[in-house]
Design an enzyme around this catalytic site. Structure first.
Site, PDB file in Angstrom:
ATOM      1  N   LYS A   1       8.067  -6.808  -9.320  1.00  0.00           N
ATOM      2  CA  LYS A   1       7.511  -6.254  -8.074  1.00  0.00           C
ATOM      3  C   LYS A   1       7.697  -7.228  -6.916  1.00  0.00           C
ATOM      4  O   LYS A   1       7.546  -8.435  -7.094  1.00  0.00           O
ATOM      5  CB  LYS A   1       6.015  -5.987  -8.269  1.00  0.00           C
ATOM      6  CG  LYS A   1       5.222  -5.807  -6.966  1.00  0.00           C
ATOM      7  CD  LYS A   1       3.719  -5.682  -7.217  1.00  0.00           C
ATOM      8  CE  LYS A   1       2.931  -5.867  -5.920  1.00  0.00           C
ATOM      9  NZ  LYS A   1       1.460  -5.774  -6.137  1.00  0.00           N
TER      10      LYS A   1
ATOM     11  N   THR B   1       1.823   0.273  -7.229  1.00  0.00           N
ATOM     12  CA  THR B   1       1.211   0.282  -8.552  1.00  0.00           C
ATOM     13  C   THR B   1       1.531   1.590  -9.278  1.00  0.00           C
ATOM     14  O   THR B   1       1.776   1.605 -10.489  1.00  0.00           O
ATOM     15  CB  THR B   1      -0.317   0.133  -8.409  1.00  0.00           C
ATOM     16  OG1 THR B   1      -0.583  -0.930  -7.476  1.00  0.00           O
ATOM     17  CG2 THR B   1      -0.976  -0.171  -9.734  1.00  0.00           C
ATOM     18  N   TRP B   2       1.527   2.656  -8.518  1.00  0.00           N
ATOM     19  CA  TRP B   2       1.847   3.985  -9.062  1.00  0.00           C
ATOM     20  C   TRP B   2       3.246   3.970  -9.673  1.00  0.00           C
ATOM     21  O   TRP B   2       3.452   4.337 -10.834  1.00  0.00           O
ATOM     22  CB  TRP B   2       1.761   4.996  -7.919  1.00  0.00           C
ATOM     23  CG  TRP B   2       1.711   6.432  -8.320  1.00  0.00           C
ATOM     24  CD1 TRP B   2       1.735   6.945  -9.588  1.00  0.00           C
ATOM     25  CD2 TRP B   2       1.611   7.544  -7.415  1.00  0.00           C
ATOM     26  NE1 TRP B   2       1.661   8.315  -9.522  1.00  0.00           N
ATOM     27  CE2 TRP B   2       1.580   8.705  -8.211  1.00  0.00           C
ATOM     28  CE3 TRP B   2       1.543   7.669  -6.020  1.00  0.00           C
ATOM     29  CZ2 TRP B   2       1.490   9.978  -7.640  1.00  0.00           C
ATOM     30  CZ3 TRP B   2       1.449   8.934  -5.468  1.00  0.00           C
ATOM     31  CH2 TRP B   2       1.421  10.074  -6.262  1.00  0.00           C
TER      32      TRP B   2
ATOM     33  N   ARG C   1      -8.420   3.870  -4.282  1.00  0.00           N
ATOM     34  CA  ARG C   1      -9.423   4.259  -3.285  1.00  0.00           C
ATOM     35  C   ARG C   1      -9.514   5.775  -3.139  1.00  0.00           C
ATOM     36  O   ARG C   1     -10.532   6.384  -3.478  1.00  0.00           O
ATOM     37  CB  ARG C   1      -9.057   3.591  -1.946  1.00  0.00           C
ATOM     38  CG  ARG C   1     -10.104   3.649  -0.875  1.00  0.00           C
ATOM     39  CD  ARG C   1      -9.570   3.035   0.407  1.00  0.00           C
ATOM     40  NE  ARG C   1      -8.381   3.736   0.880  1.00  0.00           N
ATOM     41  CZ  ARG C   1      -8.384   4.779   1.708  1.00  0.00           C
ATOM     42  NH1 ARG C   1      -9.523   5.235   2.203  1.00  0.00           N
ATOM     43  NH2 ARG C   1      -7.253   5.378   2.063  1.00  0.00           N
TER      44      ARG C   1
ATOM     45  N   LYS D   1       0.784  -1.234   0.000  1.00  0.00           N
ATOM     46  CA  LYS D   1       0.000   0.000   0.000  1.00  0.00           C
ATOM     47  C   LYS D   1       0.814   1.281   0.000  1.00  0.00           C
ATOM     48  O   LYS D   1       0.298   2.371   0.281  1.00  0.00           O
ATOM     49  CB  LYS D   1      -1.028   0.027   1.154  1.00  0.00           C
ATOM     50  CG  LYS D   1      -1.871  -1.213   1.327  1.00  0.00           C
ATOM     51  CD  LYS D   1      -2.293  -1.875   0.038  1.00  0.00           C
ATOM     52  CE  LYS D   1      -3.354  -1.072  -0.700  1.00  0.00           C
ATOM     53  NZ  LYS D   1      -3.633  -1.768  -2.016  1.00  0.00           N
TER      54      LYS D   1
ATOM     55  N   MET E   1      -4.955   7.244 -13.593  1.00  0.00           N
ATOM     56  CA  MET E   1      -4.740   5.818 -13.288  1.00  0.00           C
ATOM     57  C   MET E   1      -6.032   5.157 -12.794  1.00  0.00           C
ATOM     58  O   MET E   1      -6.282   3.991 -13.073  1.00  0.00           O
ATOM     59  CB  MET E   1      -3.606   5.639 -12.280  1.00  0.00           C
ATOM     60  CG  MET E   1      -2.237   5.724 -12.970  1.00  0.00           C
ATOM     61  SD  MET E   1      -0.841   5.405 -11.883  1.00  0.00           S
ATOM     62  CE  MET E   1      -1.183   3.752 -11.278  1.00  0.00           C
TER      63      MET E   1
ATOM     64  N   SER F   1      -4.798   2.488   4.371  1.00  0.00           N
ATOM     65  CA  SER F   1      -4.925   1.912   3.033  1.00  0.00           C
ATOM     66  C   SER F   1      -4.949   0.381   3.104  1.00  0.00           C
ATOM     67  O   SER F   1      -5.740  -0.276   2.403  1.00  0.00           O
ATOM     68  CB  SER F   1      -3.763   2.405   2.156  1.00  0.00           C
ATOM     69  OG  SER F   1      -3.902   1.947   0.835  1.00  0.00           O
TER      70      SER F   1
ATOM     71  N   PHE G   1      -9.648  -0.519  -5.550  1.00  0.00           N
ATOM     72  CA  PHE G   1      -8.197  -0.543  -5.372  1.00  0.00           C
ATOM     73  C   PHE G   1      -7.664   0.891  -5.380  1.00  0.00           C
ATOM     74  O   PHE G   1      -6.907   1.283  -4.490  1.00  0.00           O
ATOM     75  CB  PHE G   1      -7.530  -1.378  -6.476  1.00  0.00           C
ATOM     76  CG  PHE G   1      -6.050  -1.514  -6.262  1.00  0.00           C
ATOM     77  CD1 PHE G   1      -5.539  -2.570  -5.526  1.00  0.00           C
ATOM     78  CD2 PHE G   1      -5.170  -0.565  -6.768  1.00  0.00           C
ATOM     79  CE1 PHE G   1      -4.170  -2.680  -5.302  1.00  0.00           C
ATOM     80  CE2 PHE G   1      -3.805  -0.674  -6.547  1.00  0.00           C
ATOM     81  CZ  PHE G   1      -3.306  -1.726  -5.812  1.00  0.00           C
TER      82      PHE G   1
ATOM     83  N   HIS H   1       6.981  -7.449  -2.348  1.00  0.00           N
ATOM     84  CA  HIS H   1       6.718  -6.855  -1.031  1.00  0.00           C
ATOM     85  C   HIS H   1       7.617  -7.484   0.035  1.00  0.00           C
ATOM     86  O   HIS H   1       7.446  -7.217   1.223  1.00  0.00           O
ATOM     87  CB  HIS H   1       5.259  -7.088  -0.613  1.00  0.00           C
ATOM     88  CG  HIS H   1       4.251  -6.258  -1.350  1.00  0.00           C
ATOM     89  ND1 HIS H   1       4.461  -4.942  -1.678  1.00  0.00           N
ATOM     90  CD2 HIS H   1       2.990  -6.558  -1.782  1.00  0.00           C
ATOM     91  CE1 HIS H   1       3.376  -4.472  -2.308  1.00  0.00           C
ATOM     92  NE2 HIS H   1       2.482  -5.429  -2.377  1.00  0.00           N
TER      93      HIS H   1
HETATM   94  P1  A3P Z   1      -5.292   4.574  -0.860  1.00  0.00           P
HETATM   95  O1  A3P Z   1      -5.854   3.294  -0.355  1.00  0.00           O
HETATM   96  O2  A3P Z   1      -4.859   5.482   0.257  1.00  0.00           O
HETATM   97  O3  A3P Z   1      -6.171   5.275  -1.838  1.00  0.00           O
HETATM   98  P2  A3P Z   1      -0.154  -0.203  -3.653  1.00  0.00           P
HETATM   99  O4  A3P Z   1      -0.138  -0.034  -5.130  1.00  0.00           O
HETATM  100  O5  A3P Z   1       1.187  -0.230  -3.006  1.00  0.00           O
HETATM  101  O6  A3P Z   1      -1.057  -1.309  -3.234  1.00  0.00           O
HETATM  102  O7  A3P Z   1      -0.779   1.157  -3.048  1.00  0.00           O
HETATM  103  C1  A3P Z   1      -2.135   1.485  -3.259  1.00  0.00           C
HETATM  104  C2  A3P Z   1      -2.344   2.897  -2.768  1.00  0.00           C
HETATM  105  O8  A3P Z   1      -1.726   3.817  -3.686  1.00  0.00           O
HETATM  106  C3  A3P Z   1      -3.824   3.275  -2.705  1.00  0.00           C
HETATM  107  O9  A3P Z   1      -3.925   4.237  -1.650  1.00  0.00           O
HETATM  108  C4  A3P Z   1      -4.007   3.889  -4.077  1.00  0.00           C
HETATM  109  O10 A3P Z   1      -5.139   4.723  -4.200  1.00  0.00           O
HETATM  110  C5  A3P Z   1      -2.714   4.702  -4.188  1.00  0.00           C
HETATM  111  N1  A3P Z   1      -2.387   5.095  -5.556  1.00  0.00           N
HETATM  112  C6  A3P Z   1      -2.302   4.324  -6.653  1.00  0.00           C
HETATM  113  N2  A3P Z   1      -2.032   5.063  -7.750  1.00  0.00           N
HETATM  114  C7  A3P Z   1      -1.932   6.344  -7.309  1.00  0.00           C
HETATM  115  C8  A3P Z   1      -1.676   7.605  -7.966  1.00  0.00           C
HETATM  116  N3  A3P Z   1      -1.472   7.682  -9.289  1.00  0.00           N
HETATM  117  N4  A3P Z   1      -1.672   8.716  -7.195  1.00  0.00           N
HETATM  118  C9  A3P Z   1      -1.888   8.657  -5.875  1.00  0.00           C
HETATM  119  N5  A3P Z   1      -2.136   7.513  -5.205  1.00  0.00           N
HETATM  120  C10 A3P Z   1      -2.157   6.372  -5.928  1.00  0.00           C
END
Ligand code: A3P
Length: 296
Positions: A107, A52-53, A258, A48, A233, A139, A256, A109
């Protein structure tokens, strides 16, 4: 247990003291036997943190901002998750990786002590992303509510304690962020923060481009920044995980993508919970000075 009727498909089991989803433990021999190639890039995070970002940013960098190419498959196929062993029809991360020609982007964790030695031996570039603890636990809580592979999170006021004790998949957030922080100058690790990505995405994209020894035009950098905003995204089916069926992700509980904000913890923590969490945090993090920020 309790109020939920979720079947715990993958109960937590420990590997060398760290709780992991059982499919990670059952396939540990394959994870240990995996071999990284020179040039492979590893994106490592605690769950979290913005994995993914940064995956989307890195895929766009590798493909020089080509939007269509980066829609060739869902993010978990483009950049496989090394310790993911889902039931069919999905392929395991390692099965996908074995069919990809190097250099690959991968990727994980896993905490640093479990990173396959071949990544270090080959001096592979490792991009670590960290997110402040309070937004991470929020998250993770929502993710565990919606993801049926994860253990049932239970009520929020109990979940905070599980997180503080590291009784969640991949173990302690505190140990994870510290483990990579302590090694970052000795190894080929770029240590990024979610909060910096939120504050100045362009800066962080440029940092990643440089770390990957690439050079991209201003136009391409601007395009990558635009394509990786939260709103873009969230609307991209190849990045937003809506390709996961609702037998696995319960979309009535959460999405996802969120909220994507810094400081959402304020909508979840009571004043008492924040005080308790902060006191415990001080103790756990007393031996390091990682500059986390919890406010936008
Ligand atoms: P939230 O649950 O706070 O919205 P991971 O990819 O490590 O699982 O992390 C997911 C978190 O990154 C989620 O947070 C998701 O919304 C957020 N996220 C994914 N893409 C993003 C983006 N482009 N900008 C900001 N937050 C992003």
């Amino acid at each position: 247990g309790g109020s939920s009727d979720r079947v715990e498909k993958y109960p937590l089991q420990q590997i060398r003291g760290v709780p992991m989803l059982s499919f990670v433990v059952e396939n540990w021999h394959r994870i240990e036997g995996f071999k990284a190639f020179p040039g492979d890039v590893l994106i490592a995070t605690y769950p979290k943190a913005g994995t993914t970002w940064v995956q989307e940013i890195v895929d766009l960098i590798v493909n020089e901002g080509d939007k269509e190419k980066c829609q060739r498959a869902p993010i978990y196929v483009r950049i496989p998750f090394i310790e993911m062993f889902p039931p069919p029809p999905f392929k395991s991360g390692i099965d996908l990786l074995e069919k990809m020609s190097p250099p690959r982007v991968i990727k994980t964790h896993l905490p640093i002590q479990f990173i396959n030695q071949s990544f270090w031996d080959n001096n592979c570039k490792v991009i670590y992303v960290a997110r402040n603890a309070k937004d991470s636990v929020v998250s993770y809580y929502h993710f565990d509510r919606m993801n049926k592979y994860e253990p049932e999170p239970g009520p929020w006021n109990e979940y905070i304690h599980k997180f503080m004790q590291g009784e969640v998949p991949f173990g302690s957030w505190y140990d994870h962020v510290k483990g990579f922080w302590e090694e970052k100058n000795k190894r080929n690790v770029l240590y990024l923060f979610y909060e910096d990505l939120k504050e100045n995405l362009r800066n962080e994209v440029i940092k990643i481009v440089k770390f990957m020894d690439r050079s991209l035009s201003e136009d391409i950098i601007n395009r990558i920044v635009e394509l990786t905003t939260f709103s873009n995204m969230k609307d991209n089916p190849m990045a937003n995980y809506t390709t996961i069926p609702d037998s696995v992700f319960d979309y009535s509980k959460s999405t996802f993508m969120r909220k994507g904000q810094v400081g959402d913890w304020k909508n979840h923590f009571s004043a008492e919970e924040a005080a308790l969490f902060d006191k415990h945090y001080e103790e756990k993090m007393a031996d390091c000075n990682i500059p986390f920020r919890c406010d936008p």
